[in-house]
Design a protein around this motif. Structure first.
Motif, PDB file in Angstrom:
ATOM      1  N   ALA A   1      -6.666 -46.848   1.011  1.00 11.22           N
ATOM      2  CA  ALA A   1      -6.352 -45.570   1.657  1.00 11.22           C
ATOM      3  C   ALA A   1      -6.830 -45.526   3.105  1.00 11.22           C
ATOM      4  O   ALA A   1      -6.125 -45.049   3.992  1.00 11.22           O
ATOM      5  CB  ALA A   1      -6.977 -44.421   0.869  1.00 11.22           C
TER       6      ALA A   1
ATOM      7  N   VAL B   1      -7.735 -44.242  -3.809  1.00 12.41           N
ATOM      8  CA  VAL B   1      -8.486 -43.215  -3.086  1.00 12.41           C
ATOM      9  C   VAL B   1      -9.931 -43.672  -2.892  1.00 12.41           C
ATOM     10  O   VAL B   1     -10.559 -44.204  -3.807  1.00 12.41           O
ATOM     11  CB  VAL B   1      -8.446 -41.877  -3.849  1.00 12.41           C
TER      12      VAL B   1
ATOM     13  N   THR C   1      -3.309 -38.920   2.838  1.00 13.80           N
ATOM     14  CA  THR C   1      -3.843 -38.451   1.560  1.00 13.80           C
ATOM     15  C   THR C   1      -3.631 -36.942   1.443  1.00 13.80           C
ATOM     16  O   THR C   1      -3.560 -36.231   2.445  1.00 13.80           O
ATOM     17  CB  THR C   1      -5.345 -38.764   1.421  1.00 13.80           C
TER      18      THR C   1
ATOM     19  N   VAL D   1      -3.075 -40.735  -2.667  1.00 14.26           N
ATOM     20  CA  VAL D   1      -2.634 -41.549  -1.542  1.00 14.26           C
ATOM     21  C   VAL D   1      -1.110 -41.613  -1.531  1.00 14.26           C
ATOM     22  O   VAL D   1      -0.479 -41.773  -2.588  1.00 14.26           O
ATOM     23  CB  VAL D   1      -3.205 -42.987  -1.650  1.00 14.26           C
TER      24      VAL D   1
END
Length: 260
Positions: free
Chosen positions: A128, A123, A160, A169
Motif C-alpha cells: 500500500a 494494508v 486507500t 487498498v
C-alpha cells in the motif's frame, strides 16, 4: 465458430515482441507447457508476463526466462526459480510482486470488465505504501538480504479508503494482449472444463487475455459438453490446440514427496 488451430506453433505465431501474456498454472501444475514451448521456438522477446509464478529452472516459463525472453513479471511466488532470482537481483528483470489472492482477483476483474476494486490485503505494508523494488539498477544488489542496492523502479503508493471502519487498498484489474492456458476438455467453440488442480489460475488468466489460446487434453465436438460442466464459456477463448496423448500425459511437478 471452429476455433481449433492446426498446431501450437500456428496458435502462437502472431504473438509479437513486447506482448503482455497472462499464463495459467500454479508451480508446474496445470501450466500450458506445449504453448510455452511453441512460443519459445517462435522467438518472441521482451514479453511482459502475468502468472502466479515463473516456472522452474528448465521448465515452464523458466525456459523463456533463461533465454532472456521475459522483460517483466507480475506474480505472487518466485521461490522455485534460481535464474529468476538472479535476474531480478542483478537488475535484468522487472518484477511486481502481488499478494496471491489479489493477483487472482485482478485477473478476474480485468476479464469481467471491472477496472479496479478495494481489498484489505496489503494494508499497512509496502504493497500500500509503495517502495517495493520492481527493478534494481544495473549491477543489482551486492547484499540483497541487507536491503542494499540501488532501486531503479519502485512501486508507487496506492490509494486507500475506509469501508465499515476498515482500511482497504485500491487495486487495478489486469488485462493482457494474450493468454495461454491449459484445460482438461474443450470443444471447438472454446468452452473449457478444468480438472482438479489445473482449475487454479487457468480460468482467471483466460478471462484476462484479449486473445486467449487454450491447449486441451481432450477435444470434443460442440454439444458433447453439458452446459452445467463448463467452467469457462467459449466467449473468453479465441484459439484451441488439441494435445496428443503423449503431450497430455507429460505432467511435471516441482517436488515429489513419497513415503519411505
Amino acid at each position: 465458430m471452429d476455433k481449433v488451430s492446426a498446431s501450437a506453433a500456428e496458435a502462437v505465431a502472431d504473438i509479437p515482441d513486447g506482448a503482455s501474456l497472462a499464463v495459467g498454472g500454479f508451480g508446474l501444475s496445470g501450466i500450458p507447457d506445449v504453448l510455452i514451448q511453441a512460443l519459445h521456438a517462435q522467438g518472441a522477446t521482451g514479453l511482459e508476463v502475468v502468472s502466479n509464478n515463473c516456472g522452474v529452472d528448465g521448465r515452464g516459463l523458466g525456459v523463456l526466462l533463461a533465454d532472456r525472453r521475459i522483460a517483466r513479471v507480475t506474480g505472487s511466488y518466485v521461490g522455485e526459480n534460481k535464474e529468476f532470482a538472479r535476474q531480478y537481483l542483478s537488475g535484468e528483470l522487472e518484477v511486481e510482486l502481488v499478494p496471491q489472492g489479489t493477483l487472482a482477483e485482478r485477473l478476474r476483474a480485468g476479464g469481467a470488465g471491472i477496472p479496479a476494486f478495494y481489498t484489505p490485503a496489503g494494508v499497512g505494508t509496502q504493497v500500500a505504501r509503495g517502495g517495493l523494488p520492481w527493478r534494481y539498477a544495473a549491477g543489482g544488489t551486492s547484499r540483497p538480504e541487507a536491503g542494499e542496492g540501488v532501486v531503479a523502479v519502485a512501486s508507487p503508493p496506492k490509494e486507500t479508503r475506509d469501508f465499515a471502519g476498515r482500511p482497504h487498498v485500491l487495486e487495478h484489474g489486469i488485462t493482457t494482449d494474450y493468454a495461454l492456458v491449459r484445460a482438461w476438455r474443450g470443444d471447438r467453440h472454446g468452452n473449457l472444463v478444468f480438472r482438479k488442480s489445473a482449475a487454479n489460475f487457468n480460468p482467471l488468466a483466460a478471462m484476462a487475455g484479449r486473445v486467449t489460446v487454450a491447449e486441451v487434453e481432450e477435444l470434443v465436438e460442440p454439444g458433447e459438453l453439458s452446459p452445467a460442466e463448463v467452467h469457462l464459456p467459449g466467449i473468453f477463448v479465441q484459439r484451441i490446440v488439441a494435445l496428443t496423448p503423449a503431450q497430455a500425459a507429460d505432467k511435471q511437478i516441482e517436488k515429489r514427496t513419497v513415503r519411505t
